[in-house]
Design an enzyme around this catalytic site. Structure first.
Site, PDB file in Angstrom:
ATOM      1  N   THR A 141      55.470  30.829   8.013  1.00 47.75           N
ATOM      2  CA  THR A 141      55.815  29.629   8.775  1.00 47.75           C
ATOM      3  C   THR A 141      57.321  29.482   8.889  1.00 47.75           C
ATOM      4  O   THR A 141      57.862  29.192   9.967  1.00 47.75           O
ATOM      5  CB  THR A 141      55.207  28.376   8.109  1.00 47.75           C
ATOM      6  OG1 THR A 141      53.805  28.568   7.938  1.00 47.75           O
ATOM      7  CG2 THR A 141      55.449  27.146   8.965  1.00 47.75           C
ATOM      8  N   ARG A 143      51.412  34.853  -3.778  1.00 48.56           N
ATOM      9  CA  ARG A 143      50.399  34.019  -4.428  1.00 48.56           C
ATOM     10  C   ARG A 143      51.021  32.772  -5.060  1.00 48.56           C
ATOM     11  O   ARG A 143      50.352  31.755  -5.210  1.00 48.56           O
ATOM     12  CB  ARG A 143      49.659  34.817  -5.505  1.00 48.56           C
ATOM     13  CG  ARG A 143      48.595  35.768  -4.949  1.00 48.56           C
ATOM     14  CD  ARG A 143      47.782  36.375  -6.070  1.00 48.56           C
ATOM     15  NE  ARG A 143      46.564  37.000  -5.593  1.00 48.56           N
ATOM     16  CZ  ARG A 143      45.499  37.246  -6.335  1.00 48.56           C
ATOM     17  NH1 ARG A 143      45.510  36.916  -7.612  1.00 48.56           N
ATOM     18  NH2 ARG A 143      44.432  37.836  -5.819  1.00 48.56           N
ATOM     19  N   VAL A 144      52.274  32.859  -5.456  1.00 51.62           N
ATOM     20  CA  VAL A 144      52.958  31.710  -6.053  1.00 51.62           C
ATOM     21  C   VAL A 144      54.198  31.385  -5.220  1.00 51.62           C
ATOM     22  O   VAL A 144      55.128  32.182  -5.154  1.00 51.62           O
ATOM     23  CB  VAL A 144      53.362  31.984  -7.520  1.00 51.62           C
ATOM     24  CG1 VAL A 144      54.111  30.777  -8.087  1.00 51.62           C
ATOM     25  CG2 VAL A 144      52.137  32.304  -8.361  1.00 51.62           C
ATOM     26  N   ASP A 192      42.901  30.115  -0.650  1.00 49.95           N
ATOM     27  CA  ASP A 192      44.199  29.437  -0.792  1.00 49.95           C
ATOM     28  C   ASP A 192      44.223  28.630  -2.088  1.00 49.95           C
ATOM     29  O   ASP A 192      43.255  27.961  -2.433  1.00 49.95           O
ATOM     30  CB  ASP A 192      44.414  28.511   0.408  1.00 49.95           C
ATOM     31  CG  ASP A 192      45.877  28.224   0.664  1.00 49.95           C
ATOM     32  OD1 ASP A 192      46.644  28.185  -0.313  1.00 49.95           O
ATOM     33  OD2 ASP A 192      46.252  28.041   1.831  1.00 49.95           O
ATOM     34  N   LYS A 240      46.608  12.122  -2.562  1.00 47.16           N
ATOM     35  CA  LYS A 240      46.490  11.160  -3.657  1.00 47.16           C
ATOM     36  C   LYS A 240      47.571  10.084  -3.545  1.00 47.16           C
ATOM     37  O   LYS A 240      47.329   8.910  -3.849  1.00 47.16           O
ATOM     38  CB  LYS A 240      46.598  11.878  -5.005  1.00 47.16           C
ATOM     39  CG  LYS A 240      46.540  10.935  -6.205  1.00 47.16           C
ATOM     40  CD  LYS A 240      46.509  11.661  -7.528  1.00 47.16           C
ATOM     41  CE  LYS A 240      46.431  10.667  -8.689  1.00 47.16           C
ATOM     42  NZ  LYS A 240      46.276  11.331  -9.996  1.00 47.16           N
ATOM     43  N   TYR A 272      21.988  10.559  21.957  1.00 43.79           N
ATOM     44  CA  TYR A 272      21.302   9.722  20.977  1.00 43.79           C
ATOM     45  C   TYR A 272      20.405  10.616  20.130  1.00 43.79           C
ATOM     46  O   TYR A 272      20.314  11.827  20.346  1.00 43.79           O
ATOM     47  CB  TYR A 272      20.485   8.602  21.649  1.00 43.79           C
ATOM     48  CG  TYR A 272      19.542   9.047  22.729  1.00 43.79           C
ATOM     49  CD1 TYR A 272      18.285   9.562  22.420  1.00 43.79           C
ATOM     50  CD2 TYR A 272      19.886   8.913  24.075  1.00 43.79           C
ATOM     51  CE1 TYR A 272      17.397   9.951  23.409  1.00 43.79           C
ATOM     52  CE2 TYR A 272      19.007   9.297  25.074  1.00 43.79           C
ATOM     53  CZ  TYR A 272      17.773   9.819  24.742  1.00 43.79           C
ATOM     54  OH  TYR A 272      16.896  10.200  25.715  1.00 43.79           O
ATOM     55  N   HIS A 311       6.789  18.823  21.170  1.00 38.81           N
ATOM     56  CA  HIS A 311       6.918  17.926  20.018  1.00 38.81           C
ATOM     57  C   HIS A 311       6.780  18.674  18.693  1.00 38.81           C
ATOM     58  O   HIS A 311       6.043  18.285  17.790  1.00 38.81           O
ATOM     59  CB  HIS A 311       5.922  16.787  20.103  1.00 38.81           C
ATOM     60  CG  HIS A 311       6.116  15.901  21.295  1.00 38.81           C
ATOM     61  ND1 HIS A 311       7.293  15.232  21.538  1.00 38.81           N
ATOM     62  CD2 HIS A 311       5.291  15.614  22.331  1.00 38.81           C
ATOM     63  CE1 HIS A 311       7.190  14.552  22.663  1.00 38.81           C
ATOM     64  NE2 HIS A 311       5.988  14.770  23.170  1.00 38.81           N
ATOM     65  N   GLU A 345      11.296  22.023  30.023  1.00 36.43           N
ATOM     66  CA  GLU A 345      12.613  21.512  29.622  1.00 36.43           C
ATOM     67  C   GLU A 345      13.593  22.646  29.349  1.00 36.43           C
ATOM     68  O   GLU A 345      14.749  22.596  29.780  1.00 36.43           O
ATOM     69  CB  GLU A 345      12.478  20.658  28.353  1.00 36.43           C
ATOM     70  CG  GLU A 345      11.833  19.310  28.557  1.00 36.43           C
ATOM     71  CD  GLU A 345      12.845  18.223  28.826  1.00 36.43           C
ATOM     72  OE1 GLU A 345      14.034  18.538  29.018  1.00 36.43           O
ATOM     73  OE2 GLU A 345      12.436  17.061  28.842  1.00 36.43           O
ATOM     74  N   ASN A 388      -2.286  18.489   8.596  1.00 34.04           N
ATOM     75  CA  ASN A 388      -3.310  19.534   8.539  1.00 34.04           C
ATOM     76  C   ASN A 388      -3.349  20.285   9.863  1.00 34.04           C
ATOM     77  O   ASN A 388      -3.400  19.662  10.916  1.00 34.04           O
ATOM     78  CB  ASN A 388      -4.676  18.918   8.260  1.00 34.04           C
ATOM     79  CG  ASN A 388      -4.822  18.431   6.834  1.00 34.04           C
ATOM     80  OD1 ASN A 388      -4.492  19.128   5.891  1.00 34.04           O
ATOM     81  ND2 ASN A 388      -5.342  17.202   6.669  1.00 34.04           N
TER      82      ASN A 388
END
Length: 518
Positions: free
Chosen positions: A35, A62-63, A124, A136, A215, A275, A327, A417
């Site tokens: 970046t 990594r750090v 990450d 936080k 809906y 259905h 449909e 059933n």
């Protein structure tokens, strides 16, 4: 007043313009790795992360940001005099804005040839830690995880030199949703890697929205369609819509049920569904003949229903489909002529689905939401056990056994059933979702006689998703001319049902496996 921002993003969409406008508003930028390189190349003044931490980026990146100079700057509460005094003593500058999105773990695991090592390297660590620290302390720190929010932040900083409390809380909640989703993807991937089929003590699942719906089951209910984040080949979430308006909540639910039944068949097959229950199923040497069988099985219920096919739809089949209103049509592909024919109807939805026959992996779950909880089970991939038993004196012929297996595939996907009757690879009658088995049986028989004639069921095969508690279904089958029955067995009255079959010369097969579907 916003003075300092930390920017470190994997998704660099819009980041250069965003950073330039922040600088124009008097905000200084801290950045890391790729970046920082991109912003610098674009002419944005950037403070390197190592200049803030006094420690070099290490371990192949990594750090970078796991340092008190970063997290103290994020977590210090501006209203706490002790916090601010400590920052001054430690010569740490507060950070007012964090713009972070995470390593592309999802995109990595969705690649066909990804290795475990590659996936793990895209977990990450520093990014989620910064996001959680900033979120936080949302009263003092604005935190952005989604490029869609850049405009809102810039607008508020330009107008008020800071982000409003309301917006900061919204951004904070979005962060925790994002990190929860990210961690859930990792946990799910790890379970898949160890091929876990057990049911975990704690279940976390994550889905991404595909679309909002007009809906739900009814117009007064809100609804949306979400998809699992995995290689869900053969699932409706991966279908491409070629024609027609957006699918509704009920469309999706019903079509999914039709597709699950379709996956039981290898030969050219068409399933018609209404259905969430199959109303017509046909298998044949060609998809045209399969459709004709599915239509003939129930020419009334297929109207306004859903048609799914496991072979390419050709022009003759499309012409037949267009003779009525359906449909939805789903198939792996369409000829150009077939697609042109289907598109003549404005209100039909036409979808194509690659890998239409691929089933979910054994690690997948079947979920049912109940009030205050969730029922979870493994998916029902089983059809028949290795050995089934003919329990009557009359033995089914080879052709009858094929019909029994056909009807068994159908009844597996009928709401309990359930009763399904089949003959010559065509469903003759379906009795779904009844509160007792004899009603389901009578419904299936009456349905077949109504549409196919008095003698249609002579020699047909009947399948029951669970055992017969009484002999009444056998007696009804005998009156209709049904020649063989397949059912799980296991009732305390099995002997009575067997004797009734022997009396009428009906062959009966016990599977030892039931297929309830509620």
């Amino acid at each position: 007043m916003m003075k300092r921002a930390l920017i470190s993003v994997s998704d660099k969409t819009g980041i250069v313009e965003f950073a330039k406008q922040l600088v124009d508003l008097g905000v200084e930028i801290i950045s890391t790795g790729g970046t920082a390189k991109k912003l610098t190349e674009a002419g944005v003044d950037v403070i390197g992360i190592s200049d803030v931490t006094g420690f070099p980026e290490c371990l192949d990146g990594r750090v970078k940001t796991l340092h008190p100079n970063i997290h103290a700057g994020l977590l210090a509460m501006r209203s706490n005099d002790k916090h601010m005094q400590q920052l001054e003593e430690l010569q740490i500058t507060p950070i007012d804005l964090v713009v972070v999105n995470l390593y592309p773990f999802k995109q990595t695991i969705l690649k066909e040839d990804v290795t475990r090592e590659e996936a793990i390297e895209n977990i990450d660590i520093g990014g989620p830690t910064m996001l959680r620290s900033a979120a936080k302390n949302f009263q003092d720190v604005a935190v952005v995880v989604d490029p869609e929010d850049y405009h809102t932040v810039l607008e508020e900083v330009a107008a008020h030199q800071q982000v409003s409390d309301e917006t900061k809380f919204y951004l904070c909640s979005k962060v925790f949703e994002h990190t929860a989703h990210y961690d859930t993807l990792i946990a799910h991937y790890m379970r898949e890697q160890r091929q876990a089929t057990d049911l975990p003590e704690v279940m976390s699942m994550s889905f991404e929205k595909v679309q909002d719906m007009r809906y739900g089951e009814n117009p007064h209910q809100k609804a949306a369609f979400y998809k699992e984040v995995s290689n869900t080949k053969g699932c409706l979430t991966n279908a491409e819509q070629l024609h027609g308006k957006a699918l509704s909540f009920n469309n999706i639910n019903d079509t999914n049920g039709a597709l699950e039944l379709l996956k039981e068949f290898d030969e050219p097959t068409v399933v018609a569904c209404k259905h969430a229950n199959p109303c017509g199923v046909g298998s044949a040497d060609s998809i045209y003949d399969a459709y004709v069988k599915a239509y003939k099985a129930d020419p009334v219920s297929i109207y306004g229903g859903i048609v799914v096919a496991n072979r390419e739809i050709d022009a003759p089949t499309a012409e037949e489909i267009n003779k009525i209103f359906v449909e939805i049509v789903v198939a792996p592909s369409y000829t150009q002529d077939a697609l042109a024919i289907l598109k003549k109807k404005k209100n039909i939805r036409v979808l194509t689905l690659d890998n239409i026959m691929q089933k979910q992996p054994d690690t997948a779950y079947d979920l049912k939401k109940v009030s205050g909880g969730l029922l979870v089970q493994t998916v029902n991939h089983a059809l028949l056990p290795e050995h089934i038993e003919v329990v009557t004196k009359t033995q089914p012929t080879k052709e009858q056994m094929e019909d029994l297996k056909f009807a068994w595939k159908v009844v597996k996907h009928v709401k309990s059933n359930g009763i399904a009757i089949g003959k010559d690879k065509m469903s003759m009658g379906v009795g779904p979702g009844q509160v007792n088995r004899i009603w389901a049986c009578k419904q299936a028989i009456d349905h077949a006689v109504e549409h196919l004639g008095e003698d249609a069921l002579k020699g047909a095969s009947l399948a029951s998703d669970a055992f017969f508690p009484f002999t009444d279904c056998v007696e009804e089958a005998a009156k209709a001319g049904i020649s063989c029955i397949i059912q799980p067995g296991g009732s305390i009255r099995d002997k009575a049902s067997i004797e009734a079959c022997d009396k009428h010369g009906i062959a009966m097969v016990f599977t030892g496996m039931r297929h309830f579907k509620h």
